[in-house]
Design a protein around this motif. Structure first.
Motif, mmCIF file in Angstrom:
data_model
loop_
_atom_site.group_PDB
_atom_site.id
_atom_site.type_symbol
_atom_site.label_atom_id
_atom_site.label_comp_id
_atom_site.label_asym_id
_atom_site.label_seq_id
_atom_site.Cartn_x
_atom_site.Cartn_y
_atom_site.Cartn_z
ATOM 1 N N TYR A 32 -9.856 5.917 -2.676
ATOM 2 C CA TYR A 32 -8.895 6.643 -2.208
ATOM 3 C C TYR A 32 -7.398 5.966 -2.821
ATOM 4 C CZ TYR A 32 -4.882 8.333 0.633
ATOM 5 O OH TYR A 32 -3.986 9.320 0.877
ATOM 6 N N THR A 33 -7.207 4.516 -2.667
ATOM 7 C CA THR A 33 -6.366 3.768 -3.277
ATOM 8 C C THR A 33 -5.964 4.120 -4.786
ATOM 9 O OG1 THR A 33 -6.278 2.161 -1.314
ATOM 10 C CG2 THR A 33 -4.954 1.746 -3.406
ATOM 11 N N ARG A 45 -4.826 7.660 -5.323
ATOM 12 C CA ARG A 45 -3.577 8.028 -4.885
ATOM 13 C C ARG A 45 -2.411 7.394 -5.810
ATOM 14 N NH1 ARG A 45 0.269 5.362 -2.124
ATOM 15 N NH2 ARG A 45 1.167 6.375 -0.251
ATOM 16 N N ARG A 48 -12.438 4.459 0.742
ATOM 17 C CA ARG A 48 -10.896 4.640 1.155
ATOM 18 C C ARG A 48 -10.157 3.219 0.405
ATOM 19 N NH1 ARG A 48 -13.933 8.699 3.184
ATOM 20 N NH2 ARG A 48 -15.017 6.942 4.315
ATOM 21 N N ILE A 61 -1.313 11.892 -2.931
ATOM 22 C CA ILE A 61 -2.259 11.936 -1.826
ATOM 23 C C ILE A 61 -2.900 13.165 -1.634
ATOM 24 C CG2 ILE A 61 -1.795 12.094 0.761
ATOM 25 C CD1 ILE A 61 0.926 10.578 0.416
ATOM 26 N N ARG A 70 -1.822 2.929 6.872
ATOM 27 C CA ARG A 70 -1.721 1.882 5.924
ATOM 28 C C ARG A 70 -2.525 0.754 6.205
ATOM 29 N NH1 ARG A 70 0.715 5.966 4.116
ATOM 30 N NH2 ARG A 70 2.775 6.060 3.398
ATOM 31 N N GLU A 92 -4.335 6.844 5.305
ATOM 32 C CA GLU A 92 -2.890 7.031 4.730
ATOM 33 C C GLU A 92 -1.716 6.903 5.735
ATOM 34 O OE1 GLU A 92 0.259 7.727 2.205
ATOM 35 O OE2 GLU A 92 -1.648 7.418 1.492
ATOM 36 N N TYR A 93 -1.982 7.273 7.016
ATOM 37 C CA TYR A 93 -0.785 7.270 8.060
ATOM 38 C C TYR A 93 -0.739 5.901 8.249
ATOM 39 C CZ TYR A 93 1.311 8.277 12.494
ATOM 40 O OH TYR A 93 2.306 8.197 13.530
ATOM 41 N N HIS A 115 0.707 -1.199 -0.130
ATOM 42 C CA HIS A 115 -0.064 -0.015 0.123
ATOM 43 C C HIS A 115 0.949 1.430 -0.028
ATOM 44 C CE1 HIS A 115 -3.562 2.615 0.888
ATOM 45 N NE2 HIS A 115 -2.792 3.021 1.870
ATOM 46 N N SER A 116 2.055 1.215 0.734
ATOM 47 C CA SER A 116 2.807 2.479 0.961
ATOM 48 C C SER A 116 3.460 2.680 -0.446
ATOM 49 C CB SER A 116 3.618 2.477 2.172
ATOM 50 O OG SER A 116 4.412 1.267 2.016
#
Length: 265
Positions: free
Chosen positions: A168-169, A172, A164, A177, A217, A214-215, A4-5
């Protein structure tokens, strides 16, 4: 660094898909809601009843969780790891994060929602009607449990998977972001478009959920925040209804305050 990151080397979704997919899922969801409204109008279903609430939460899970599976997971565009679901990631101190964000969000989005509705939405009547639909036409343990499970568990899981985990992914990967946070939160807000106050309140929590996701993951953190917010809001509103009913039994004529908090699910 996890999937994810790091993200895939190439975005999984085209810009056209990022526009069409949310429109498709939300359009079908709203169309199903119109179908239910027609059923209610014809007298086959009572608005606010337990069966009415059950179908509402069933549709939520069907379209949002089902949409995530059909559009992202099944075709292999995203994996469970990229969604932040499996393998599950959790650190115990995140409980403090979840509690802290909830404590801040619960009154904040309520105040913002009421102010926006009063200034731009032409009054609070629409929010009163929404509360009536969510809390139902009856005050019973069955209705409370159905609402608590639907709003506090099933809706948060389904909506976090879609808004999300998937949306969101995907944003992103394609846009970065800041844009992903803003756009996913805006689309999430307009998924609650019945009143401007609820849209504003939903936008606020959408930003917080995206940033928490996001923070950490981990989608489980976003689900926990969403679920705790909805659960506390539901309990608070039912307690107010019980208090109102008690005062009426005592011969008092209470009115559920004129500025209802616009944060039910």
């Amino acid at each position: 660094m996890n999937e994810h990151s790091a993200g895939p080397k190439q975005a999984s979704f085209s810009r056209l898909q990022l526009v069409l997919y949310p429109l498709l899922v939300m359009g079908l969801f709203f169309a199903a809601g119109l179908g239910v409204a027609l059923v209610v109008q014809r007298g086959f279903l009572s608005e606010g009843s337990v069966p009415y609430m059950l179908q509402a939460y069933t549709l939520n899970v069907l379209f949002f969780a089902g949409g995530t599976f059909l559009l992202a997971l099944w075709p292999g565009k995203l994996t469970w790891a990229q969604l932040g679901i499996a393998p599950p990631r959790w650190q115990w101190w995140w409980l403090l994060l979840v509690a802290g964000i909830t404590i801040v969000l619960l009154p904040l989005r309520g105040i913002i929602g009421v102010l926006v509705q009063q200034w731009l939405g032409g009054g609070l009547e629409g929010m009163q009607e929404r509360l009536g639909l969510l809390l139902g036409s009856e005050l019973s343990w069955t209705h409370f449990i159905v609402t608590l499970l639907g709003a506090g568990v099933f809706a948060p899981v389904a909506e976090e998977l879609f808004f999300r985990g998937f949306f969101y992914t995907a944003l992103r990967q394609r846009l970065g972001i800041p844009a992903a946070v803003a756009i996913s939160s805006l689309v999430f807000a307009f998924g609650h478009i019945d009143t401007l106050g609820v849209v504003a309140a939903s936008f606020v929590i959408g930003i917080a959920l995206a940033l928490a996701y996001e923070y950490t993951r981990s989608l489980w953190v976003a689900i926990a925040i969403h679920a705790l917010n909805n659960t506390l809001a539901t309990i608070l509103l039912y307690l107010l209804l019980v208090g109102q009913a008690y005062l009426q039994e005592q011969g008092v004529d209470p009115t559920l305050w004129t500025s209802p908090l616009p944060f039910p699910p």
